[in-house]
Design an enzyme around this catalytic site. Sequence first.
Site, mmCIF file in Angstrom:
data_model
loop_
_atom_site.group_PDB
_atom_site.id
_atom_site.type_symbol
_atom_site.label_atom_id
_atom_site.label_comp_id
_atom_site.label_asym_id
_atom_site.label_seq_id
_atom_site.Cartn_x
_atom_site.Cartn_y
_atom_site.Cartn_z
ATOM 1 N N SER A 272 -13.136 62.154 -43.076
ATOM 2 C CA SER A 272 -13.218 63.078 -41.942
ATOM 3 C C SER A 272 -14.379 62.637 -41.071
ATOM 4 O O SER A 272 -15.294 61.950 -41.533
ATOM 5 C CB SER A 272 -13.468 64.504 -42.450
ATOM 6 O OG SER A 272 -13.810 65.375 -41.393
ATOM 7 N N TYR B 281 -18.022 70.711 -47.729
ATOM 8 C CA TYR B 281 -17.006 69.798 -47.181
ATOM 9 C C TYR B 281 -17.661 68.524 -46.646
ATOM 10 O O TYR B 281 -17.206 67.411 -46.943
ATOM 11 C CB TYR B 281 -16.230 70.525 -46.076
ATOM 12 C CG TYR B 281 -15.081 69.720 -45.495
ATOM 13 C CD1 TYR B 281 -13.910 69.519 -46.219
ATOM 14 C CD2 TYR B 281 -15.160 69.171 -44.213
ATOM 15 C CE1 TYR B 281 -12.850 68.788 -45.684
ATOM 16 C CE2 TYR B 281 -14.110 68.452 -43.670
ATOM 17 C CZ TYR B 281 -12.958 68.264 -44.416
ATOM 18 O OH TYR B 281 -11.911 67.543 -43.889
HETATM 19 P P1 NAP Z 1 -3.591 70.874 -45.240
HETATM 20 O O1 NAP Z 1 -2.563 71.070 -44.206
HETATM 21 O O2 NAP Z 1 -4.416 72.045 -45.678
HETATM 22 O O3 NAP Z 1 -2.941 70.171 -46.532
HETATM 23 C C1 NAP Z 1 -3.726 69.947 -47.665
HETATM 24 C C2 NAP Z 1 -2.946 69.092 -48.633
HETATM 25 O O4 NAP Z 1 -3.724 68.939 -49.834
HETATM 26 C C3 NAP Z 1 -1.628 69.717 -49.002
HETATM 27 O O5 NAP Z 1 -0.635 68.751 -49.108
HETATM 28 C C4 NAP Z 1 -1.919 70.319 -50.363
HETATM 29 O O6 NAP Z 1 -0.744 70.365 -51.153
HETATM 30 C C5 NAP Z 1 -2.925 69.342 -50.946
HETATM 31 N N1 NAP Z 1 -3.751 70.002 -51.963
HETATM 32 C C6 NAP Z 1 -4.592 71.057 -51.775
HETATM 33 N N2 NAP Z 1 -5.123 71.419 -52.957
HETATM 34 C C7 NAP Z 1 -4.610 70.562 -53.901
HETATM 35 C C8 NAP Z 1 -4.774 70.421 -55.304
HETATM 36 N N3 NAP Z 1 -5.593 71.240 -55.998
HETATM 37 N N4 NAP Z 1 -4.089 69.445 -55.936
HETATM 38 C C9 NAP Z 1 -3.266 68.627 -55.253
HETATM 39 N N5 NAP Z 1 -3.075 68.707 -53.920
HETATM 40 C C10 NAP Z 1 -3.743 69.669 -53.252
HETATM 41 O O7 NAP Z 1 -4.635 69.762 -44.785
HETATM 42 P P2 NAP Z 1 -4.438 68.485 -43.830
HETATM 43 O O8 NAP Z 1 -4.940 68.849 -42.486
HETATM 44 O O9 NAP Z 1 -3.089 67.900 -43.965
HETATM 45 O O10 NAP Z 1 -5.562 67.546 -44.478
HETATM 46 C C11 NAP Z 1 -5.253 66.394 -45.239
HETATM 47 C C12 NAP Z 1 -6.542 65.594 -45.455
HETATM 48 O O11 NAP Z 1 -7.101 65.253 -44.189
HETATM 49 C C13 NAP Z 1 -7.626 66.384 -46.202
HETATM 50 O O12 NAP Z 1 -8.301 65.521 -47.105
HETATM 51 C C14 NAP Z 1 -8.553 66.831 -45.087
HETATM 52 O O13 NAP Z 1 -9.876 67.049 -45.540
HETATM 53 C C15 NAP Z 1 -8.448 65.658 -44.132
HETATM 54 N N6 NAP Z 1 -8.815 66.015 -42.743
HETATM 55 C C16 NAP Z 1 -8.155 67.015 -42.095
HETATM 56 C C17 NAP Z 1 -8.555 67.360 -40.806
HETATM 57 C C18 NAP Z 1 -7.893 68.486 -40.029
HETATM 58 O O14 NAP Z 1 -8.455 68.907 -38.999
HETATM 59 N N7 NAP Z 1 -6.734 68.960 -40.430
HETATM 60 C C19 NAP Z 1 -9.598 66.663 -40.195
HETATM 61 C C20 NAP Z 1 -10.228 65.646 -40.887
HETATM 62 C C21 NAP Z 1 -9.828 65.330 -42.167
HETATM 63 P P3 NAP Z 1 -0.379 71.610 -52.115
HETATM 64 O O15 NAP Z 1 -0.737 72.859 -51.397
HETATM 65 O O16 NAP Z 1 1.063 71.409 -52.402
HETATM 66 O O17 NAP Z 1 -1.205 71.396 -53.350
#
Ligand code: NAP
Length: 249
Positions: A136, A149
């Site tokens: 991130s 985070y």
């Molecule tokens: P999201 O929509 O909240 O999705 C989170 C993902 O992580 C889901 O597929 C969820 O699947 C999985 N997950 C959560 N808890 C888990 C667990 N205990 N075991 C296995 N899987 C788990 O988030 P996103 O925006 O797609 O983010 C994906 C990545 O990008 C993350 O690492 C996040 O920190 C990073 N990121 C996101 C942003 C943003 O603004 N969205 C910005 C920078 C970086 P289940 O619920 O099925 O477990």
Amino acid sequence: MNLPGAIALVTGGGRGIGEAIARRLAAGGLRVVVSGRDAGALEAVARAIGGVAIPADLSDRDAAAGLAAAVARDVGPIAVLVNNAGIAESAPLARTDDGLWDRTMALNVTAAFALCRAVVPDMAKRGGGRVVNLASNAGLRGYAYTSAYCASKHALVGLTRALAVEFARSGVTVNAVCPGFVDTAMGERAAANIARATGRDGREALAALSPQRRLMTPEEVAHAVWSFLPHEARGLTGQCIALDGGQSA
Ligand code: NAP
């Protein structure tokens, strides 16, 4: 790297950024295994892309190692590992309790470490592979009210750089994508928090952080992940690429 037919494991592949990555990798000819907790969501993505769903709660370190073993046993050797699963909970320091800290570290750092430890030495023995970690912008700079985070994503950046150097001569590359705010459920939660705390339009506030005045899309993140994979990208390792519309510039 011979990408068509190579096996990729995408954690958190059932929705959000992970789903977009799974779809992009499958469109490029890889056989994609998606993992996460929500078996129904994983099955739907796997069906759509001709991949495989293997549910696991990766906040359990043993489950991460077990997932790597299950993929190797049921599908085959992992050539591409995408550590995407992550959580983001915001709180001021005084309200960042041990539970918030521990679950953030467990998923955002320890699961990635455990999967790398289970997978990367075998990649090296086979002559190469690719690891891409979803870090991130918060892995490159500080943000208020997100100490757990931010610390977890800085740790993931450190893991990325250390493994890139350790495996530099093995054919394995290890890189990270460091997005700014992305239009997913996680981005929505961040926008809602801002709206609650400030009364401002949360999405507009997030968009205003970027010189491009917008949130990134999951597909842009997926493209960045894809760009690390081809043979021609083998010199790119240990890089933690900001994908943020110029925010970090
Ligand atoms: P999201 O929509 O909240 O999705 C989170 C993902 O992580 C889901 O597929 C969820 O699947 C999985 N997950 C959560 N808890 C888990 C667990 N205990 N075991 C296995 N899987 C788990 O988030 P996103 O925006 O797609 O983010 C994906 C990545 O990008 C993350 O690492 C996040 O920190 C990073 N990121 C996101 C942003 C943003 O603004 N969205 C910005 C920078 C970086 P289940 O619920 O099925 O477990």
